[in-house]
Motif scaffolding. Structure first.
Motif, PDB file in Angstrom:
ATOM      1  N   ASP A  69      68.959  50.785  66.424  1.00 46.14           N
ATOM      2  CA  ASP A  69      69.279  52.190  66.172  1.00 46.14           C
ATOM      3  C   ASP A  69      69.689  52.845  67.489  1.00 46.14           C
ATOM      4  O   ASP A  69      68.963  52.775  68.475  1.00 46.14           O
ATOM      5  CB  ASP A  69      68.027  52.871  65.604  1.00 46.14           C
ATOM      6  N   THR A  70      70.842  53.506  67.495  1.00 47.21           N
ATOM      7  CA  THR A  70      71.342  54.138  68.718  1.00 47.21           C
ATOM      8  C   THR A  70      71.444  55.655  68.591  1.00 47.21           C
ATOM      9  O   THR A  70      72.048  56.301  69.446  1.00 47.21           O
ATOM     10  CB  THR A  70      72.727  53.573  69.086  1.00 47.21           C
ATOM     11  N   TRP A  71      70.874  56.224  67.569  1.00 48.17           N
ATOM     12  CA  TRP A  71      70.993  57.664  67.273  1.00 48.17           C
ATOM     13  C   TRP A  71      70.696  58.527  68.496  1.00 48.17           C
ATOM     14  O   TRP A  71      69.762  58.257  69.253  1.00 48.17           O
ATOM     15  CB  TRP A  71      70.032  58.001  66.149  1.00 48.17           C
ATOM     16  N   SER A  72      71.475  59.607  68.657  1.00 46.51           N
ATOM     17  CA  SER A  72      71.250  60.506  69.792  1.00 46.51           C
ATOM     18  C   SER A  72      71.154  61.969  69.368  1.00 46.51           C
ATOM     19  O   SER A  72      71.336  62.860  70.188  1.00 46.51           O
ATOM     20  CB  SER A  72      72.364  60.341  70.830  1.00 46.51           C
ATOM     21  N   GLY A  73      70.869  62.205  68.106  1.00 47.87           N
ATOM     22  CA  GLY A  73      70.721  63.577  67.620  1.00 47.87           C
ATOM     23  C   GLY A  73      69.269  63.918  67.358  1.00 47.87           C
ATOM     24  O   GLY A  73      68.361  63.427  68.032  1.00 47.87           O
ATOM     25  N   ALA A  74      69.042  64.741  66.364  1.00 47.15           N
ATOM     26  CA  ALA A  74      67.693  65.215  66.027  1.00 47.15           C
ATOM     27  C   ALA A  74      66.747  64.044  65.760  1.00 47.15           C
ATOM     28  O   ALA A  74      67.055  63.157  64.956  1.00 47.15           O
ATOM     29  CB  ALA A  74      67.754  66.127  64.814  1.00 47.15           C
ATOM     30  N   ASP A 117      58.889  66.423  77.440  1.00 48.09           N
ATOM     31  CA  ASP A 117      58.139  66.746  76.227  1.00 48.09           C
ATOM     32  C   ASP A 117      59.079  66.668  75.034  1.00 48.09           C
ATOM     33  O   ASP A 117      60.232  67.104  75.119  1.00 48.09           O
ATOM     34  CB  ASP A 117      57.551  68.154  76.327  1.00 48.09           C
ATOM     35  N   ALA A 118      58.579  66.116  73.940  1.00 50.95           N
ATOM     36  CA  ALA A 118      59.423  65.968  72.755  1.00 50.95           C
ATOM     37  C   ALA A 118      58.545  65.740  71.535  1.00 50.95           C
ATOM     38  O   ALA A 118      57.362  65.425  71.650  1.00 50.95           O
ATOM     39  CB  ALA A 118      60.388  64.806  72.925  1.00 50.95           C
ATOM     40  N   SER A 119      59.170  65.869  70.362  1.00 56.51           N
ATOM     41  CA  SER A 119      58.465  65.651  69.104  1.00 56.51           C
ATOM     42  C   SER A 119      59.308  64.780  68.182  1.00 56.51           C
ATOM     43  O   SER A 119      60.520  65.006  68.046  1.00 56.51           O
ATOM     44  CB  SER A 119      58.206  66.988  68.406  1.00 56.51           C
ATOM     45  N   PRO A 120      58.693  63.803  67.505  1.00 63.41           N
ATOM     46  CA  PRO A 120      59.429  62.995  66.534  1.00 63.41           C
ATOM     47  C   PRO A 120      59.824  63.786  65.295  1.00 63.41           C
ATOM     48  O   PRO A 120      60.654  63.334  64.514  1.00 63.41           O
ATOM     49  CB  PRO A 120      58.450  61.882  66.183  1.00 63.41           C
ATOM     50  N   ASP A 121      59.258  64.973  65.132  1.00 65.09           N
ATOM     51  CA  ASP A 121      59.540  65.806  63.964  1.00 65.09           C
ATOM     52  C   ASP A 121      60.589  66.873  64.235  1.00 65.09           C
ATOM     53  O   ASP A 121      60.894  67.681  63.354  1.00 65.09           O
ATOM     54  CB  ASP A 121      58.253  66.471  63.480  1.00 65.09           C
ATOM     55  N   SER A 122      61.153  66.875  65.436  1.00 66.08           N
ATOM     56  CA  SER A 122      62.123  67.901  65.803  1.00 66.08           C
ATOM     57  C   SER A 122      63.429  67.749  65.026  1.00 66.08           C
ATOM     58  O   SER A 122      63.936  66.644  64.832  1.00 66.08           O
ATOM     59  CB  SER A 122      62.423  67.833  67.304  1.00 66.08           C
ATOM     60  N   THR A 123      63.966  68.865  64.607  1.00 67.89           N
ATOM     61  CA  THR A 123      65.272  68.895  63.936  1.00 67.89           C
ATOM     62  C   THR A 123      66.368  69.329  64.900  1.00 67.89           C
ATOM     63  O   THR A 123      67.507  69.525  64.498  1.00 67.89           O
ATOM     64  CB  THR A 123      65.243  69.854  62.735  1.00 67.89           C
ATOM     65  N   ASP A 124      66.025  69.462  66.185  1.00 69.36           N
ATOM     66  CA  ASP A 124      66.964  69.919  67.209  1.00 69.36           C
ATOM     67  C   ASP A 124      67.510  68.724  67.975  1.00 69.36           C
ATOM     68  O   ASP A 124      66.751  67.974  68.575  1.00 69.36           O
ATOM     69  CB  ASP A 124      66.252  70.874  68.165  1.00 69.36           C
ATOM     70  N   GLY A 125      68.800  68.559  67.954  1.00 74.83           N
ATOM     71  CA  GLY A 125      69.439  67.492  68.724  1.00 74.83           C
ATOM     72  C   GLY A 125      70.192  68.019  69.919  1.00 74.83           C
ATOM     73  O   GLY A 125      70.888  67.264  70.595  1.00 74.83           O
ATOM     74  N   GLY A 126      70.048  69.307  70.216  1.00 73.94           N
ATOM     75  CA  GLY A 126      70.826  69.933  71.281  1.00 73.94           C
ATOM     76  C   GLY A 126      70.403  69.553  72.681  1.00 73.94           C
ATOM     77  O   GLY A 126      71.220  69.541  73.596  1.00 73.94           O
ATOM     78  N   ASP A 127      69.146  69.252  72.890  1.00 74.34           N
ATOM     79  CA  ASP A 127      68.652  68.828  74.204  1.00 74.34           C
ATOM     80  C   ASP A 127      68.614  67.301  74.173  1.00 74.34           C
ATOM     81  O   ASP A 127      67.714  66.695  73.583  1.00 74.34           O
ATOM     82  CB  ASP A 127      67.260  69.422  74.450  1.00 74.34           C
ATOM     83  N   TYR A 128      69.594  66.677  74.808  1.00 76.10           N
ATOM     84  CA  TYR A 128      69.751  65.223  74.735  1.00 76.10           C
ATOM     85  C   TYR A 128      68.479  64.478  75.141  1.00 76.10           C
ATOM     86  O   TYR A 128      68.039  63.557  74.459  1.00 76.10           O
ATOM     87  CB  TYR A 128      70.930  64.788  75.607  1.00 76.10           C
ATOM     88  N   ALA A 129      67.880  64.879  76.257  1.00 75.05           N
ATOM     89  CA  ALA A 129      66.684  64.193  76.754  1.00 75.05           C
ATOM     90  C   ALA A 129      65.538  64.302  75.750  1.00 75.05           C
ATOM     91  O   ALA A 129      64.885  63.308  75.425  1.00 75.05           O
ATOM     92  CB  ALA A 129      66.277  64.760  78.106  1.00 75.05           C
ATOM     93  N   ALA A 130      65.285  65.500  75.244  1.00 77.56           N
ATOM     94  CA  ALA A 130      64.204  65.696  74.279  1.00 77.56           C
ATOM     95  C   ALA A 130      64.511  64.986  72.961  1.00 77.56           C
ATOM     96  O   ALA A 130      63.608  64.451  72.310  1.00 77.56           O
ATOM     97  CB  ALA A 130      63.958  67.180  74.044  1.00 77.56           C
ATOM     98  N   ALA A 131      65.786  64.949  72.565  1.00 75.59           N
ATOM     99  CA  ALA A 131      66.157  64.258  71.324  1.00 75.59           C
ATOM    100  C   ALA A 131      65.916  62.755  71.453  1.00 75.59           C
ATOM    101  O   ALA A 131      65.339  62.124  70.551  1.00 75.59           O
ATOM    102  CB  ALA A 131      67.616  64.541  70.974  1.00 75.59           C
TER     103      ALA A 131
END
Length: 150
Positions: A69-74, A117-131
């Motif tokens: 899996d290479t996903w880079s969004g939310a 800091d990040a969450s596996p439940d985030s729907t935000d893909g705007g911050d690449y590092a956090a995503a």
């Protein structure tokens, strides 16, 4: 081995597909279908993976030895895919990024360096590092030691 590549038409995913086919693996790709398949010898499936019902329909009840899996969004998109594949895939490989480490990244650090800091439940893909970090956490949450973060 049966390999599922989520994506698989561009960048790292394309290279994974081509090498897996070269090695004789049976490859399934799942993507939106907006680019031609990396190889003709793949089972190319199409769906918007951000839509869990479309993803479920495209994957059916098939099983694979591994997924890449290479996903880079939310991150929630990786979480949902991992949950859907739990019990049907032996290993979950997630291609991450050095961007998950807190800046500035000192020279010579290894995987023990502090991450964002990040969450596996985030729907935000705007911050690449956090995503990317949230997606790592999603893969680990579902697959544990059967997850590989590359």
């Amino acid at each position: 081995m049966r390999l599922l590549v989520l994506g698989g038409t561009r960048f790292v995913g394309r290279c994974v597909v081509l090498e897996a086919v070269r090695r004789g693996h049976r490859v399934t790709t799942l993507n939106r279908g907006s680019a031609p398949p990396a190889a003709t010898a793949v089972d190319a499936r199409h769906a918007d993976r951000a839509d869990p019902s479309a993803l479920a329909e495209a994957l059916g009840d098939d099983r694979w030895g591994a997924v890449v899996d290479t996903w880079s969004g939310a991150p929630v998109v990786v979480r949902d895919a991992a949950r859907m594949l739990a019990g049907r895939v032996d290993h979950y490989g997630y291609v991450s990024s050095r961007s998950v480490y807190r800046w500035p990244i000192p020279s010579g650090v290894d995987e023990s360096a502090p991450v964002v800091d990040a969450s596996p439940d985030s729907t935000d893909g705007g911050d690449y590092a956090a995503a990317k970090r949230g997606a790592e956490l999603a893969a680990l949450e579902v697959f544990g030691e059967s997850a590989l973060l590359a």
